[in-house]
Design a protein around this motif. Sequence first.
Motif, PDB file in Angstrom:
ATOM      1  N   GLN A  72       0.677  -1.193  -0.144  1.00 56.41           N
ATOM      2  CA  GLN A  72       0.113   0.210  -0.036  1.00 56.41           C
ATOM      3  C   GLN A  72       0.912   1.161   0.011  1.00 56.41           C
ATOM      4  N   PHE A  73       2.253   1.124   0.247  1.00 58.49           N
ATOM      5  CA  PHE A  73       3.033   2.425   0.359  1.00 58.49           C
ATOM      6  C   PHE A  73       4.387   2.274  -0.677  1.00 58.49           C
ATOM      7  N   THR A  74       4.695   3.337  -1.118  1.00 56.51           N
ATOM      8  CA  THR A  74       5.992   3.363  -2.066  1.00 56.51           C
ATOM      9  C   THR A  74       7.211   2.944  -0.886  1.00 56.51           C
ATOM     10  N   SER A  75       8.318   2.634  -1.613  1.00 54.66           N
ATOM     11  CA  SER A  75       9.557   2.299  -0.701  1.00 54.66           C
ATOM     12  C   SER A  75       9.826   3.610   0.051  1.00 54.66           C
ATOM     13  N   ASN A  76       9.472   4.768  -0.371  1.00 54.31           N
ATOM     14  CA  ASN A  76       9.914   6.140   0.431  1.00 54.31           C
ATOM     15  C   ASN A  76       8.721   6.957   0.882  1.00 54.31           C
ATOM     16  N   ASP A  77       7.663   6.236   1.031  1.00 49.79           N
ATOM     17  CA  ASP A  77       6.364   6.787   1.532  1.00 49.79           C
ATOM     18  C   ASP A  77       6.633   7.186   3.029  1.00 49.79           C
ATOM     19  N   PRO A  78       6.641   8.601   3.487  1.00 51.80           N
ATOM     20  CA  PRO A  78       6.397   8.641   4.913  1.00 51.80           C
ATOM     21  C   PRO A  78       5.677   8.115   5.794  1.00 51.80           C
ATOM     22  N   ALA A 290       1.966   6.031  15.678  1.00 43.67           N
ATOM     23  CA  ALA A 290       1.645   5.999  14.356  1.00 43.67           C
ATOM     24  C   ALA A 290       1.702   7.552  13.944  1.00 43.67           C
ATOM     25  N   ILE A 291       1.211   8.698  14.728  1.00 47.14           N
ATOM     26  CA  ILE A 291       1.034   9.898  14.374  1.00 47.14           C
ATOM     27  C   ILE A 291       2.532  10.448  14.429  1.00 47.14           C
ATOM     28  N   LEU A 292       2.979  10.091  15.450  1.00 46.12           N
ATOM     29  CA  LEU A 292       4.564  10.680  16.029  1.00 46.12           C
ATOM     30  C   LEU A 292       5.507  10.046  14.708  1.00 46.12           C
ATOM     31  N   TRP A 293       5.482   8.840  14.182  1.00 39.10           N
ATOM     32  CA  TRP A 293       6.442   8.523  13.049  1.00 39.10           C
ATOM     33  C   TRP A 293       6.070   9.225  11.585  1.00 39.10           C
ATOM     34  N   ASN A 294       4.710   9.421  11.613  1.00 43.32           N
ATOM     35  CA  ASN A 294       4.292  10.235  10.380  1.00 43.32           C
ATOM     36  C   ASN A 294       4.817  11.600  10.482  1.00 43.32           C
ATOM     37  N   ARG A 295       4.616  12.375  11.650  1.00 49.58           N
ATOM     38  CA  ARG A 295       5.030  13.740  11.836  1.00 49.58           C
ATOM     39  C   ARG A 295       6.833  13.689  11.577  1.00 49.58           C
ATOM     40  N   LEU A 296       7.401  12.877  12.248  1.00 49.58           N
ATOM     41  CA  LEU A 296       8.787  12.969  12.165  1.00 49.58           C
ATOM     42  C   LEU A 296       9.330  12.859  10.715  1.00 49.58           C
ATOM     43  N   SER A 297       8.574  11.808   9.746  1.00 49.66           N
ATOM     44  CA  SER A 297       8.853  11.571   8.445  1.00 49.66           C
ATOM     45  C   SER A 297       8.765  12.579   7.798  1.00 49.66           C
ATOM     46  N   LEU A 298       7.642  13.267   7.942  1.00 45.54           N
ATOM     47  CA  LEU A 298       7.104  14.457   7.179  1.00 45.54           C
ATOM     48  C   LEU A 298       8.240  15.724   7.447  1.00 45.54           C
ATOM     49  N   LYS A 299       8.708  15.653   8.592  1.00 44.93           N
ATOM     50  CA  LYS A 299       9.695  16.901   8.900  1.00 44.93           C
ATOM     51  C   LYS A 299      11.124  16.507   8.670  1.00 44.93           C
ATOM     52  N   GLY A 300      11.160  15.080   7.859  1.00 45.42           N
ATOM     53  CA  GLY A 300      12.649  14.887   7.604  1.00 45.42           C
ATOM     54  C   GLY A 300      13.527  14.388   8.860  1.00 45.42           C
ATOM     55  N   ASN A 443      22.475   3.338   9.438  1.00 41.58           N
ATOM     56  CA  ASN A 443      21.270   4.388   8.774  1.00 41.58           C
ATOM     57  C   ASN A 443      21.555   4.840   7.280  1.00 41.58           C
ATOM     58  N   LYS A 444      23.107   4.940   7.307  1.00 39.55           N
ATOM     59  CA  LYS A 444      23.708   5.645   6.105  1.00 39.55           C
ATOM     60  C   LYS A 444      23.405   4.558   5.000  1.00 39.55           C
ATOM     61  N   THR A 445      23.619   3.248   5.371  1.00 43.46           N
ATOM     62  CA  THR A 445      23.536   2.141   4.305  1.00 43.46           C
ATOM     63  C   THR A 445      21.940   2.218   3.765  1.00 43.46           C
ATOM     64  N   LEU A 446      21.181   1.996   4.765  1.00 41.53           N
ATOM     65  CA  LEU A 446      19.601   2.157   4.460  1.00 41.53           C
ATOM     66  C   LEU A 446      19.373   3.486   3.610  1.00 41.53           C
ATOM     67  N   GLN A 447      19.632   4.642   4.253  1.00 39.83           N
ATOM     68  CA  GLN A 447      19.403   5.789   3.327  1.00 39.83           C
ATOM     69  C   GLN A 447      20.003   5.700   1.729  1.00 39.83           C
ATOM     70  N   LYS A 448      21.092   4.973   1.671  1.00 41.57           N
ATOM     71  CA  LYS A 448      21.537   4.980   0.346  1.00 41.57           C
ATOM     72  C   LYS A 448      20.760   4.114  -0.539  1.00 41.57           C
ATOM     73  N   ASN A 449      20.214   3.098   0.032  1.00 47.49           N
ATOM     74  CA  ASN A 449      19.401   2.313  -0.770  1.00 47.49           C
ATOM     75  C   ASN A 449      18.076   2.898  -1.200  1.00 47.49           C
ATOM     76  N   ALA A 450      17.578   3.858  -0.148  1.00 43.15           N
ATOM     77  CA  ALA A 450      16.140   4.424  -0.458  1.00 43.15           C
ATOM     78  C   ALA A 450      16.426   5.495  -1.654  1.00 43.15           C
ATOM     79  N   GLU A 451      17.602   6.079  -1.356  1.00 46.61           N
ATOM     80  CA  GLU A 451      17.714   7.261  -2.455  1.00 46.61           C
ATOM     81  C   GLU A 451      17.952   6.733  -3.817  1.00 46.61           C
ATOM     82  N   GLN A 452      18.543   5.137  -4.001  1.00 43.46           N
ATOM     83  CA  GLN A 452      18.783   4.538  -4.970  1.00 43.46           C
ATOM     84  C   GLN A 452      17.263   4.043  -5.812  1.00 43.46           C
TER      85      GLN A 452
END
Length: 454
Positions: A72-78, A290-300, A443-452
């Motif tokens: 239901q979500f794309t790989s980078n969906d916040p 759930a609300i906390l994770w969503n807000r943190l993701s939207l704010k980066g 986290n840098k390793t996971l973030q690099k995968n997300a960017e690619q």
Amino acid sequence: MALIYLAPLIGGYLADRFLGKKISVAIGIFHMIICYNILFFLDSQYFNLGLAFLVLGTGYFKSNIVSMVGSQFTSNDPRRDSGFTYFYTAVNLGALLAPLCGFFAQKPDLIFKIINRLSGNTSPISAGSTPYWEVGFFIAGLVILISFVVFIFFGNKAKIAENELVIATPTWLKSTISILTLAFVIPIYFIIQNHSLMDVIVISAGIISVVYWIVISLRCPIYQKNALLVCLGLMLCNMCFMAILEQGGGSIALFIERNINKEIFGLTIPSSVFQGINPLFVTLMGPMFAILWNRLSLKGKNIGAPMQFGLSLAQIGIALLILSLGCFLSKSTGIVPLGWLLLSSFFISSGELFISPIGLSLITRIAPTKYTSAMSAIWFLSYAFANYIGGTFAQLFMSVPSNGSSPIEPKTSILVYSNAFNTMGLTALLFGLVTMLAASRLNKTLQKNAEQTH
């Protein structure tokens, strides 16, 4: 219990290779309906056969329903972590309602009165001598049947990403495989009848699964390979957490029975009621997280899965140290005030929300599309090892020596539990601190995968 976490390997592979997630979930629910029909209508000699259908049904259901949520979500969906937290909250709501079903199961006459009224039966049927556990099976079967109907009618509204292998599989082959997989009931039934085989099977499945995970990782691009290897490491954190969490249904349940003051306003609360504390806290706190994770993701400002895993281990470590402290302060009487248990349960539940839904979100995001269900199944297999490790730890450190035919004195058992909680708590806290220290690099390793893969 180990088979429940082992069977998704079968359902996950078949879903990824032939059947697809939606068909697999439907087959899983159907097998569970068969299970509860056997348990309710047939004699107790068929009990293990019913369990075999339950294991097979769970194998189809467990990893594939998780993959469906991930679809239901794309790989980078916040909203991904938030969505899985809501999903996990719903799972715990079911766990919270289970004791309520147990209450009705112990009052079968009430159940049959409801059935008679709803059906307008002019010749009322009664429970008679029906054992309450059979009524429990009836309730469970009815709930599963309702869920099957809901899934069939509303499942099409969910967008499901199927891989090219599933799309290319003809309908006749899917139907044939669905029928033939009923044969898995035979070996599952045989394993249930022969418990001694479980250790060999679980260990063998674990070794094969790790090799399979590594082989799949090596086939992926370098950024995805590294991310999958990070997930493999985080799986060890999950095993550590779950090995402690599973004590709630075993040694901690015995601790509650022997050493917790269960009186509230003059009423003695049954020990079984306290099994609902953890799912209650998770159900109440889940939407807030759930609300906390969503807000943190939207704010980066998402702290990332490795840090969340580390914090979860730290929290369950603190929870056990709280119990150890409560035991230490109560060693003169052997009875620990209820408040210590509630405070500890709060931290355990909070830690669970930091790791369980986040782990499911992570694996469905990182895994290649055509292996999502299988790799989710391997993630669930870590729960089987957690059960095994937890059981071994309980035998080594939480076994209270018996006093012949005399009941165990609270002053005796509290010393054993205090030392065990202290050892487990410090170990979990240490693992949590190590994970948090490594979180930035992971986290840098996971973030690099997300960017690619964006």
